[in-house]
Design a protein around this motif. Structure first.
Motif: not given
Length: 343
Positions: A50-65, A1-12
Motif C-alpha cells: 500500500t502507498v499512503k500519503d502524509d495523512y495516512g490515506n491509501i492512495v495506491s496499492v500494488m499487489p505482486c508475487f 510525500m508517500y510511504i510504501t509498506k506491506f498491507a496490515t492484516s486489517e487492510e488485507l
C-alpha cells in the motif's frame, strides 16, 4: 510525500473494497486471485503493498508475487504470465513521488530476497507519466503487447447488433444445432474441461495451468466456468474472471471435432450477455500474439477494440537471470508433462 509498506492484516481483510475504488481494477488484483496462485503454486508468495500519503490515506496499492521456481532463482512480478497488473492508483497523486516510493520499496525487497529481477506489467489504461517514472528509476521497457476490449456501456442489444454478421450467424447456428450453454461449479465438469484443455495445450506446445488453480477459481467468487454441451456431452468451455467493472476471458478450450457447431461463439455471447445483465462495463478478450491476424480478426468481429499495454523490468542479478534463461525451457517441459498426468 508517500510511504510504501506491506498491507496490515486489517487492510488485507478489506483488500477488495480498497482496490474497487480504482476504476481499472479487476480480478487479477483481488485477494482471491492471489490466494488461488498461492494455493496452486507453492513457489509463489503473494505480497500486498500500500502507498499512503502524509495523512495516512491509501492512495495506491500494488499487489505482486515473489516467484522461486528453483533454488537461487527468485523474481518479483506484478502478475505472472505478463497479465496486466502493475500499480493501482486510487486517488489524485504526484506520480513522480508515488513511483519513486514504490520503486524504493520493491528495490528493498529485491535486495533483501536476492531477486534476479522485477517485472511489472501495467494495465491497459497506463499513463505515460507512470512509464517514464519507472524508467527514470532504472526500469526498461521490455515489450509492448495488445489486448482487445469490448465496451458494454450501451447494453447487450447494442452490443449484439454491433457484432459482425458472421458472429451473429455463428451464435444462431449453435442454438439451432442444439448446443446448450450453462454455468457449472461441478468438479466432474471441470475434469472434462481440463482434459480438453490439456490436449489443446499439448497441440500448441504450451505450458498448461495446473488443475488445482482452475478448480480453485471455478468455485471462487471471482470466476465462473461456462461450458457448451451437445447431446449431453461437453464440447467446449471457458473459465472467465470478473470483478468491479471488468470481465476477463481467461482460459478456454474446445473439442476440435465439434468446432462446426460454433460452441465457442455460443459461450462468448453467453458471457457478454451475462456481463451486461450483471452491471459489468468491459470484457477483455485477452492478449494476442503479434502476427496472429486470424485471432485479431476474430476478436474484432465482436466489436472489441485493440488496446496496448506495457511490460517493464529491472535486473538485480545478471548471473541469476542468465542461469534461469538456461534452466527455464527444460523446467517448463517437465512441468507440462507433470500436469498431463495429474488427473
Amino acid at each position: 510525500m508517500y510511504i510504501t509498506k506491506f498491507a496490515t492484516s486489517e487492510e488485507l481483510v478489506a483488500w477488495n473494497e480498497i482496490i474497487a475504488k480504482c476504476p481499472y481494477s479487476e480480478a487479477l488484483h483481488t485477494y482471491e486471485w492471489h490466494n488461488a496462485l498461492k494455493y496452486s503454486f507453492k513457489q509463489m508468495k503473494p505480497l500486498y503493498l500500500t502507498v499512503k500519503d502524509d495523512y495516512g490515506n491509501i492512495v495506491s496499492v500494488m499487489p505482486c508475487f515473489i516467484f522461486q521456481p528453483i533454488p537461487m532463482i527468485k523474481s518479483l512480478s506484478s502478475v505472472p504470465w505478463t497479465l496486466p497488473g502493475g500499480i493501482l492508483i486510487i486517488s489524485e497523486v504526484d506520480v513522480q513521488a508515488l513511483i519513486k516510493s514504490v520503486c524504493q520499496k520493491i528495490d528493498e525487497i529485491a535486495d533483501q530476497n536476492r531477486l534476479m529481477e522485477i517485472t511489472i506489467t501495467l494495465p491497459v489504461n497506463f499513463d505515460e507519466k507512470i512509464v517514464n517514472e519507472f524508467i527514470s528509476n532504472g526500469f526498461i521497457n521490455q515489450e509492448n503487447r495488445f489486448t482487445h476490449i469490448l465496451d458494454l456501456d450501451k447494453g447487450y442489444d447494442f452490443v449484439w447488433n454491433a457484432y459482425n454478421k458472421r458472429v451473429r450467424g455463428a451464435v444462431r447456428k449453435a442454438e439451432k444445432t442444439g448446443v446448450i450453454v450453462r454455468e457449472t461449479e461441478e468438479e466432474k465438469d471441470m475434469i472434462v474441461f481440463y482434459k480438453m484443455y490439456i490436449e489443446m495445450m499439448r497441440r500448441f506446445g504450451s505450458t498448461p495451468k495446473p488443475y488445482s488453480l482452475l478448480r480453485y477459481l471455478q468455485i471462487s467468487p471471482i470466476a465462473r466456468l461456462v461450458v457448451a454441451e451437445l447431446n449431453g456431452n461437453i464440447i467446449a468451455g471457458l473459465l472467465f474472471l470478473h470483478f468491479n467493472r471488468y470481465v476477463r476471458l481467461w482460459c478456454e478450450t474446445s473439442d476440435t471435432n465439434f468446432l462446426n457447431y460454433r460452441p465457442n461463439n455460443a459461450i462468448i455471447n453467453y458471457i457478454i450477455k451475462w456481463s451486461c445483465e450483471n452491471g459489468y462495463k468491459l470484457v477483455d478478450f485477452g492478449a494476442s500474439p503479434i502476427g496472429n491476424d486470424g485471432l485479431v480478426a476474430f476478436k474484432e468481429e465482436w466489436g472489441a477494440k485493440m488496446q496496448w499495454f506495457k511490460t517493464l523490468y529491472k535486473v538485480h542479478s545478471l548471473w541469476r537471470k542468465r542461469l534461469w534463461a538456461v534452466a527455464e525451457p527444460s523446467i517448463r517441459r517437465v512441468y507440462a508433462e507433470i500436469q498431463r498426468f495429474r488427473l
